[in-house]
Design a protein around this motif. Sequence first.
Motif, PDB file in Angstrom:
ATOM      1  N   ASP A  31       4.742 -91.715  80.159  1.00 29.84           N
ATOM      2  CA  ASP A  31       3.903 -90.500  80.378  1.00 29.84           C
ATOM      3  C   ASP A  31       3.778 -89.378  79.576  1.00 29.84           C
ATOM      4  N   LEU A  32       3.004 -88.396  79.945  1.00 33.45           N
ATOM      5  CA  LEU A  32       2.812 -87.289  79.052  1.00 33.45           C
ATOM      6  C   LEU A  32       3.981 -86.429  78.696  1.00 33.45           C
ATOM      7  N   ALA A  33       4.837 -86.276  79.619  1.00 34.57           N
ATOM      8  CA  ALA A  33       6.162 -85.629  79.639  1.00 34.57           C
ATOM      9  C   ALA A  33       7.091 -86.199  78.350  1.00 34.57           C
ATOM     10  N   ASP A  34       6.967 -87.595  78.498  1.00 33.82           N
ATOM     11  CA  ASP A  34       7.690 -88.345  77.636  1.00 33.82           C
ATOM     12  C   ASP A  34       7.013 -88.064  76.075  1.00 33.82           C
ATOM     13  N   VAL A  35       5.529 -88.172  75.783  1.00 36.06           N
ATOM     14  CA  VAL A  35       5.096 -87.893  74.641  1.00 36.06           C
ATOM     15  C   VAL A  35       5.325 -86.701  74.149  1.00 36.06           C
ATOM     16  N   ILE A  36       5.583 -85.577  75.174  1.00 34.18           N
ATOM     17  CA  ILE A  36       5.668 -84.000  74.744  1.00 34.18           C
ATOM     18  C   ILE A  36       7.109 -83.852  73.941  1.00 34.18           C
ATOM     19  N   ALA A  37       8.019 -84.599  74.982  1.00 33.38           N
ATOM     20  CA  ALA A  37       9.492 -84.595  74.393  1.00 33.38           C
ATOM     21  C   ALA A  37       9.655 -85.291  73.197  1.00 33.38           C
ATOM     22  N   ILE A  38       9.082 -86.161  72.785  1.00 33.63           N
ATOM     23  CA  ILE A  38       9.114 -86.948  71.582  1.00 33.63           C
ATOM     24  C   ILE A  38       8.599 -85.810  70.438  1.00 33.63           C
ATOM     25  N   VAL A  39       7.193 -85.711  70.744  1.00 32.05           N
ATOM     26  CA  VAL A  39       6.273 -84.662  69.580  1.00 32.05           C
ATOM     27  C   VAL A  39       7.285 -83.428  69.290  1.00 32.05           C
ATOM     28  N   ARG A  40       8.117 -82.773  70.250  1.00 37.83           N
ATOM     29  CA  ARG A  40       8.792 -81.570  70.434  1.00 37.83           C
ATOM     30  C   ARG A  40       9.818 -81.757  69.252  1.00 37.83           C
ATOM     31  N   SER A  41      10.644 -82.802  69.330  1.00 34.59           N
ATOM     32  CA  SER A  41      11.667 -82.846  68.364  1.00 34.59           C
ATOM     33  C   SER A  41      11.477 -83.461  67.131  1.00 34.59           C
ATOM     34  N   THR A  42      10.319 -84.319  67.107  1.00 33.42           N
ATOM     35  CA  THR A  42       9.877 -84.995  65.792  1.00 33.42           C
ATOM     36  C   THR A  42       9.154 -83.849  64.909  1.00 33.42           C
ATOM     37  N   ALA A  43       8.458 -83.089  65.663  1.00 37.55           N
ATOM     38  CA  ALA A  43       7.748 -82.078  64.850  1.00 37.55           C
ATOM     39  C   ALA A  43       8.476 -81.221  64.124  1.00 37.55           C
ATOM     40  N   ARG A  44       9.648 -80.782  64.601  1.00 41.44           N
ATOM     41  CA  ARG A  44      10.556 -80.047  64.103  1.00 41.44           C
ATOM     42  C   ARG A  44      11.466 -80.609  62.827  1.00 41.44           C
ATOM     43  N   ASP A  45      11.813 -81.914  63.215  1.00 33.91           N
ATOM     44  CA  ASP A  45      12.506 -82.661  62.225  1.00 33.91           C
ATOM     45  C   ASP A  45      11.726 -83.184  60.977  1.00 33.91           C
ATOM     46  N   ILE A  46      10.413 -83.223  60.967  1.00 35.36           N
ATOM     47  CA  ILE A  46       9.536 -83.669  59.750  1.00 35.36           C
ATOM     48  C   ILE A  46       8.996 -82.481  59.136  1.00 35.36           C
ATOM     49  N   SER A  47       9.084 -81.370  59.601  1.00 32.64           N
ATOM     50  CA  SER A  47       8.418 -80.031  59.105  1.00 32.64           C
ATOM     51  C   SER A  47       9.494 -79.341  58.670  1.00 32.64           C
ATOM     52  N   GLY A  48      10.698 -79.188  59.299  1.00 30.89           N
ATOM     53  CA  GLY A  48      11.838 -78.433  58.914  1.00 30.89           C
ATOM     54  C   GLY A  48      11.385 -76.996  59.534  1.00 30.89           C
ATOM     55  N   ALA A  49      10.454 -76.755  60.379  1.00 26.48           N
ATOM     56  CA  ALA A  49       9.597 -75.371  60.995  1.00 26.48           C
ATOM     57  C   ALA A  49      10.816 -74.698  61.711  1.00 26.48           C
ATOM     58  N   ASP A  50      10.658 -73.434  62.179  1.00 30.58           N
ATOM     59  CA  ASP A  50      11.659 -72.616  62.682  1.00 30.58           C
ATOM     60  C   ASP A  50      11.245 -72.629  64.200  1.00 30.58           C
ATOM     61  N   GLY A  51       9.943 -73.024  64.454  1.00 30.62           N
ATOM     62  CA  GLY A  51       9.500 -73.266  65.909  1.00 30.62           C
ATOM     63  C   GLY A  51       8.517 -74.252  66.002  1.00 30.62           C
ATOM     64  N   ILE A  52       8.340 -74.701  67.167  1.00 25.67           N
ATOM     65  CA  ILE A  52       7.281 -75.903  67.358  1.00 25.67           C
ATOM     66  C   ILE A  52       6.782 -75.431  68.766  1.00 25.67           C
ATOM     67  N   CYS A  53       5.412 -75.541  68.983  1.00 22.66           N
ATOM     68  CA  CYS A  53       4.747 -75.571  70.334  1.00 22.66           C
ATOM     69  C   CYS A  53       3.937 -76.588  70.439  1.00 22.66           C
ATOM     70  N   PHE A  54       3.729 -77.047  71.590  1.00 24.26           N
ATOM     71  CA  PHE A  54       2.939 -78.132  72.202  1.00 24.26           C
ATOM     72  C   PHE A  54       1.725 -77.728  73.047  1.00 24.26           C
ATOM     73  N   VAL A  55       0.460 -77.497  72.771  1.00 28.26           N
ATOM     74  CA  VAL A  55      -0.424 -76.817  73.342  1.00 28.26           C
ATOM     75  C   VAL A  55      -1.334 -77.758  74.015  1.00 28.26           C
ATOM     76  N   LEU A  56      -1.430 -77.817  75.339  1.00 27.64           N
ATOM     77  CA  LEU A  56      -2.633 -78.739  75.928  1.00 27.64           C
ATOM     78  C   LEU A  56      -3.730 -77.840  76.222  1.00 27.64           C
TER      79      LEU A  56
END
Length: 528
Positions: A31-56
């Motif tokens: 479900d969407l909650a699963d997708v958001i959880a995966i994106v949250r950690s992956t976005a930070r992992d691949i970019s090395g950014a200091d912060g990630i936001c998921f906006v709907l």
Amino acid sequence: MALAMLKNPTVPQHGWQALVRAIEQLATANDLADVIAIVRSTARDISGADGICFVLRDGECCHYVEELAIGPLWKGKRFPLTACISGWCMLNDQSAVIPDIYLDPRIPHDAYRPTFVKSLVMVPVKTTKPIAAIGTYWAETREFSDDELALIEALGRSTSAAIAAAQLRQSLVESEHRLAMALDAGGLGAWELNLGTCELIATPAAKIMFGADPDAPFGRDDLLAGIHPDDREAAAWLFETGLSRDEEYRSADGSRRLELRGRMVTDGDGTPVRVTGVVRDVTERHQAKERLESLRSELVRVARLNDLGAMASALAHELNQPLAAASNYLHAAERLMDRDPAQALSAITKAEAQFVRTKDIIQRIRGFVGQGKSERTAEDAELVCREVLELARMTARHDDVAMYLKADTGLPKVQIDKVQIQQVLFNLLRNAVEAMGDSATRRVTISVTAEGDMVKLAVADTGPGLDPDIAAHLFQPFHTTKEGGMGVGLSLCRKIVEAQGGKLWHEPGNPGATFVFTVPVTEQAATS
Ligand code: ADP
């Protein structure tokens, strides 16, 4: 302000590896909650950014649903699409790469001042139209390489596919749930037979209806075993063709009635692949129908007995005549016995003929009362009418009414409950005679004509026609213009005719009224 431009020409190898891992995980997100959880950690992992936001996107707003950052951002907040960079991304369907947020007019600086953010990359997540955005934030101003942007955009694209799949899965679960609720509410069980593998799936309710354990494996043969041996062939036909031959099937022990319906599903080439269907326990409905049927028969019988009560005196008169004649002949025979034996014998023969006439009359009456049981047999419509006319003529009141029968030649046989149809004819005749009262011409004509698979019977009179008040409520019980009338005759007649597959209606005559009804011809006559 001087920019501390940190050029980052290459993306670390692990960024791509993390993306591949994320794509694999996203493919199985529920479900969407699963997708958001995966994106949250992956976005930070691949970019090395200091912060990630998921906006709907939520209508005209951006909803910051999730974040993972070194300091608080805007989790749980909503902003108008036009008032933030995620909104700009979604409205323009473009990524935003912003090395220094305070130099970019698209950024609402006041909202960013309490945060650590100095630079960002925001990418849209879209299927056809952007439905979300992923924001990556840095605590320093910096430039971004094409590779870095490509990596985050790739994550955005994978996310959109995963959201679409999760939404599809979700709506499938919901529609399965709704289907289960609808089946439950309708007391239905569902089944599906795969024609290739002969595998059968059935809901627990269906298995119970077929007398099986809801938790045990269940196949085509188990389903057939749940049906009465005599009905199995029809059920097997349904499984092969998706067409119902019968409406109801008896359960294996005959104690319950099941309604089975199916539909053939074909593949793109029109080849049958499976039959899906529903099953419903209709035992109660069946019992109610049977009760109604016997009630109707009983009503008809009671109505007949009432008619007979009214006819009793006429019948007594009718029987009196042959009995008196027979008695006279026998007296004469007695007297002639010694003098003229031949004459005496002839008188006895004549007396016998009178007794036969009496027997005929009694038999006709007995047949007319019937046993109250509904039985459809092949009958000659003309003969059916003739018998009723004879009975009607017997009642004294009908003496001055001319009654005619006009029948087509070569009429096919009809499949009817003779006793009940005669009751209908008798009621219509009686109504006609009563309606004619003092009319100058008093004539009733029964006509019998063939019409396709039906035979049409019409009772036409020369009375005044229908009273307008009655015409509006004809066939509704308890509407009568007669003192002491019950007003159930016509409604009962219509029910009897409809129960036998025909129709009954009124046609205004000139003068008078005509009541017409149809009855089906026998199957044999219909197919020949
Ligand atoms: P009932 O005979 O007890 O009144 P019916 O249902 O048979 O009940 O008839 C309802 C009414 O329809 C009658 O009271 C009468 O007014 C009208 N009706 C029936 N048949 C005729 C007819 N042939 N001509 C005129 N009126 C009729």
